[in-house]
Design a protein around this motif. Structure first.
Motif, short mmCIF file in Angstrom:
data_model
loop_
_atom_site.label_atom_id
_atom_site.label_comp_id
_atom_site.label_asym_id
_atom_site.label_seq_id
_atom_site.Cartn_x
_atom_site.Cartn_y
_atom_site.Cartn_z
N MET A 1 0.96 -1.04 0.03
CA MET A 1 -0.01 -0.18 0.07
C MET A 1 0.90 1.26 -0.17
N ILE A 2 0.49 2.24 -0.62
CA ILE A 2 1.16 3.46 -0.92
C ILE A 2 0.48 4.46 -0.38
N LEU A 3 0.87 5.24 0.72
CA LEU A 3 0.06 6.18 1.31
C LEU A 3 0.54 7.47 1.01
N PHE A 4 -0.36 8.42 0.88
CA PHE A 4 0.04 9.97 0.68
C PHE A 4 -0.55 10.69 1.87
N ARG A 5 0.49 11.26 2.67
CA ARG A 5 0.05 12.21 4.00
C ARG A 5 1.01 13.30 3.64
N GLU A 6 0.12 14.34 3.18
CA GLU A 6 0.86 15.59 2.70
C GLU A 6 1.74 16.15 3.63
N PRO A 7 2.96 16.52 3.20
CA PRO A 7 3.41 16.44 1.48
C PRO A 7 4.13 15.09 1.36
N ASP A 8 3.99 14.19 2.12
CA ASP A 8 5.08 12.87 2.07
C ASP A 8 4.22 11.70 1.46
N LEU A 9 5.07 10.76 0.80
CA LEU A 9 4.72 9.48 0.36
C LEU A 9 5.23 8.55 1.22
N LEU A 10 4.51 7.68 1.80
CA LEU A 10 4.80 6.47 2.66
C LEU A 10 4.73 5.11 1.83
N LEU A 11 5.72 4.63 1.43
CA LEU A 11 5.97 3.48 0.81
C LEU A 11 6.58 2.43 1.74
N ASP A 12 5.69 1.16 2.00
CA ASP A 12 6.00 0.40 3.20
C ASP A 12 6.40 1.13 4.35
N ASP A 13 7.63 1.11 4.71
CA ASP A 13 8.35 1.58 5.74
C ASP A 13 9.11 2.86 5.49
N THR A 14 9.07 3.49 4.21
CA THR A 14 9.87 4.52 3.70
C THR A 14 9.33 5.68 3.81
N LYS A 15 9.57 6.68 4.15
CA LYS A 15 8.90 8.10 3.93
C LYS A 15 9.77 8.81 2.85
N LEU A 16 9.20 9.35 1.86
CA LEU A 16 9.71 10.08 0.94
C LEU A 16 9.14 11.52 0.74
N SER A 17 10.06 12.42 1.08
CA SER A 17 9.71 14.02 0.93
C SER A 17 9.65 14.24 -0.69
N PRO A 18 8.83 15.33 -0.81
CA PRO A 18 8.76 15.66 -2.29
C PRO A 18 9.97 16.52 -2.80
N VAL A 19 10.35 16.29 -3.86
CA VAL A 19 11.38 17.13 -4.53
C VAL A 19 10.77 18.52 -5.13
N SER A 20 9.48 18.34 -5.43
CA SER A 20 8.56 19.47 -5.74
C SER A 20 7.30 19.41 -5.35
N ARG A 21 6.39 20.50 -5.17
CA ARG A 21 5.02 20.24 -4.84
C ARG A 21 4.42 21.04 -5.97
N ALA A 22 5.04 21.45 -6.96
CA ALA A 22 4.38 22.15 -8.17
C ALA A 22 2.90 21.36 -8.42
N GLN A 23 1.90 22.02 -8.54
CA GLN A 23 0.61 21.79 -9.02
C GLN A 23 0.40 21.97 -10.35
N ASN A 24 0.50 20.72 -11.35
CA ASN A 24 0.48 21.07 -12.65
C ASN A 24 -0.52 19.87 -13.13
N ARG A 25 -1.23 20.10 -14.34
CA ARG A 25 -2.08 19.08 -14.89
C ARG A 25 -1.06 17.93 -15.57
N VAL A 26 -1.31 16.86 -15.21
CA VAL A 26 -0.34 15.66 -15.53
C VAL A 26 -0.99 14.67 -16.17
#
Length: 148
Positions: A1-26
């Motif tokens: 399960m991949i969880l988004f807890r603003e602004p970070d991503l939680l991948l299993d036991d790893t917490k990733l902080s964003p490189v960018s929080r730019a809001q774009n149409r993707v």
């Protein structure tokens, strides 16, 4: 399960902080054809991860790309409790906006296909995609949010 807890991503036991929080149409949501807006861009183990959420149906997903930005896959993204999106602003249907204003930003084909999309008639997807890319500009110029 991949969880988004603003602004970070939680991948299993790893917490990733964003490189960018730019809001774009993707992209365009495959569930409802709404706009996918980025929530954050992440770098992990030679790949790029883009957290995105549909502005129309609120579906969240993680778009996975290679180091060279070649698409690999989309995976479901679980939003942490309390991570709702901003309340929607009042918006108008294309047919409710004066034609003269629409013609300033959109081509006749884009206007035709935006109306056709809203009425459930056949439309050219590329014209709708181009029109969606111009929605922010239209809102900046006229202060009118168009519902698509």
């Amino acid at each position: 399960m991949i969880l988004f807890r603003e602004p970070d991503l939680l991948l299993d036991d790893t917490k990733l902080s964003p490189v960018s929080r730019a809001q774009n149409r993707v992209g365009i949501c495959t569930a409802c054809d709404g706009d996918l807006l980025s929530l954050g861009y992440y770098k992990q183990a030679g790949r790029w991860l883009v957290a995105a959420r549909c502005s129309a149906c609120s579906r969240a997903l993680l778009m996975v790309y290679g180091d060279d930005w070649s698409w690999i896959e989309d995976v479901p993204l679980v939003m942490a409790e309390g991570e709702g999106h901003a309340p929607a602003r009042a918006s108008l249907r294309v047919s409710e906006v004066p034609q003269e204003r629409l013609e300033v930003v959109f081509t006749p084909a884009e206007i035709r296909d935006m109306i056709a999309f809203q009425e459930g008639r056949p439309y050219v997807r590329q014209n709708l995609y181009r029109a969606r890319a111009k929605l922010d500009r239209f809102e900046r110029l006229f202060g009118i949010r168009i519902e698509l």
